[in-house]
Write an enzyme that holds these catalytic residues in place. Structure first.
Site, PDB file in Angstrom:
ATOM      1  N   SER A  11      -7.347  21.828 -12.297  1.00 18.58           N
ATOM      2  CA  SER A  11      -8.139  21.228 -11.229  1.00 18.58           C
ATOM      3  C   SER A  11      -8.744  22.343 -10.395  1.00 18.58           C
ATOM      4  CB  SER A  11      -7.251  20.351 -10.338  1.00 18.58           C
ATOM      5  OG  SER A  11      -7.951  19.873  -9.223  1.00 18.58           O
ATOM      6  N   ASN A  18      -9.202  21.466  -7.127  1.00 21.20           N
ATOM      7  CA  ASN A  18      -8.936  20.838  -5.839  1.00 21.20           C
ATOM      8  C   ASN A  18      -7.732  21.497  -5.154  1.00 21.20           C
ATOM      9  OD1 ASN A  18      -8.078  19.040  -3.751  1.00 21.20           O
ATOM     10  ND2 ASN A  18      -9.219  17.390  -4.748  1.00 21.20           N
ATOM     11  N   ASP A  78      -4.742  12.904 -12.502  1.00 15.12           N
ATOM     12  CA  ASP A  78      -5.836  12.009 -12.151  1.00 15.12           C
ATOM     13  C   ASP A  78      -5.273  10.968 -11.211  1.00 15.12           C
ATOM     14  OD1 ASP A  78      -8.544  11.253 -12.201  1.00 15.12           O
ATOM     15  OD2 ASP A  78      -8.109   9.653 -13.610  1.00 15.12           O
ATOM     16  N   SER A  79      -6.079  10.596 -10.238  1.00 14.79           N
ATOM     17  CA  SER A  79      -5.620   9.643  -9.235  1.00 14.79           C
ATOM     18  C   SER A  79      -6.792   8.848  -8.709  1.00 14.79           C
ATOM     19  CB  SER A  79      -4.906  10.376  -8.096  1.00 14.79           C
ATOM     20  OG  SER A  79      -5.731  11.384  -7.559  1.00 14.79           O
ATOM     21  N   GLY A 102      -9.916  12.638   1.012  1.00 15.78           N
ATOM     22  CA  GLY A 102     -10.307  11.466   0.244  1.00 15.78           C
ATOM     23  C   GLY A 102     -10.272  10.201   1.079  1.00 15.78           C
ATOM     24  N   ASP A 109      -7.722   8.882   2.579  1.00 17.50           N
ATOM     25  CA  ASP A 109      -6.596   8.865   3.518  1.00 17.50           C
ATOM     26  C   ASP A 109      -6.936   8.304   4.908  1.00 17.50           C
ATOM     27  OD1 ASP A 109      -5.025   9.885   1.494  1.00 17.50           O
ATOM     28  OD2 ASP A 109      -4.962  11.930   2.312  1.00 17.50           O
ATOM     29  N   ARG A 114       0.949  11.045  -5.253  1.00 17.93           N
ATOM     30  CA  ARG A 114       1.060  12.312  -5.985  1.00 17.93           C
ATOM     31  C   ARG A 114       2.494  12.830  -5.911  1.00 17.93           C
ATOM     32  NH1 ARG A 114      -3.228  13.789  -3.811  1.00 17.93           N
ATOM     33  NH2 ARG A 114      -4.614  12.921  -5.372  1.00 17.93           N
TER      34      ARG A 114
END
Length: 183
Positions: free
Chosen positions: A10, A12, A67-68, A143, A145, A171
């Site tokens: 990732s 991120n 992935d989420s 995101g 949140d 996560r």
């Protein structure tokens, strides 16, 4: 337990920070590679496995694919696996899509896939049930949140903060599930 040296497939840094906390026995770094595969799988698992396999081509260490997404009941589970690319501003788009909608149930989902240097696979899934707030609140997290309120809470994840998220997020739950798998 021996520390596992691993690369997170990732770019991120927020996900890396969360997973470092959630996987204390792992020495985790971002995978430095270009050309990540598109997230075009049919499931979170497909996308996480695709990232892990991509990473396997670029390092001899363990590779972790993730992935989420967020699934909203009133939207038939959307944006789901498309959460990251659903809209330029996902928070605003989700609030607009739910304008006037009473059923604001939602859940966060995360799938982790770890591939060992010899190709063995570990997998962990985590979910957090909740609702979508009427407006963004809070400054931590990332995101969705600012609009996700976990069951049992009155504040959004962004209000609850990064310390709460490190212990209770989808996560973190996926990481615990992955860590409990025998090797």
């Amino acid at each position: 337990m021996t520390r596992r040296h691993a690369r997170l497939a990732s770019k991120n840094a927020n996900k890396l920070r969360e997973l470092r906390h959630a996987l204390p026995d792992w020495d985790l770094e971002l995978l430095d590679a270009d050309g990540y595969p598109p997230e075009d799988g049919e499931t979170y698992y497909d996308n996480a496995l695709g990232k892990a396999r991509f990473g396997r081509e670029h390092t001899s260490a363990w590779v972790l694919g993730e992935d989420s997404g967020i699934e909203v009941a009133a939207l038939g589970g959307r944006p789901g696996i498309e959460s990251a690319r659903w809209a330029d501003d996902g928070v605003a788009a989700l609030l607009e899509a739910l304008q006037g909608v009473e059923d604001r149930r939602a859940r966060y989902v995360c799938e982790l896939v770890a591939l060992s240097p010899d190709g063995a696979e570990l997998r962990g899934t985590g979910t957090v049930e909740g609702t979508i707030a009427l407006e963004p609140r809070g400054s931590e997290g990332f995101g969705y949140d600012p609009i996700f309120v976990p069951v049992g809470e009155s504040r959004t994840v962004a209000e609850l903060g990064n310390d709460w998220k490190a212990e209770h997020s989808h996560r973190a739950r996926a990481a615990r599930a992955l860590s409990e798998r025998p090797m």
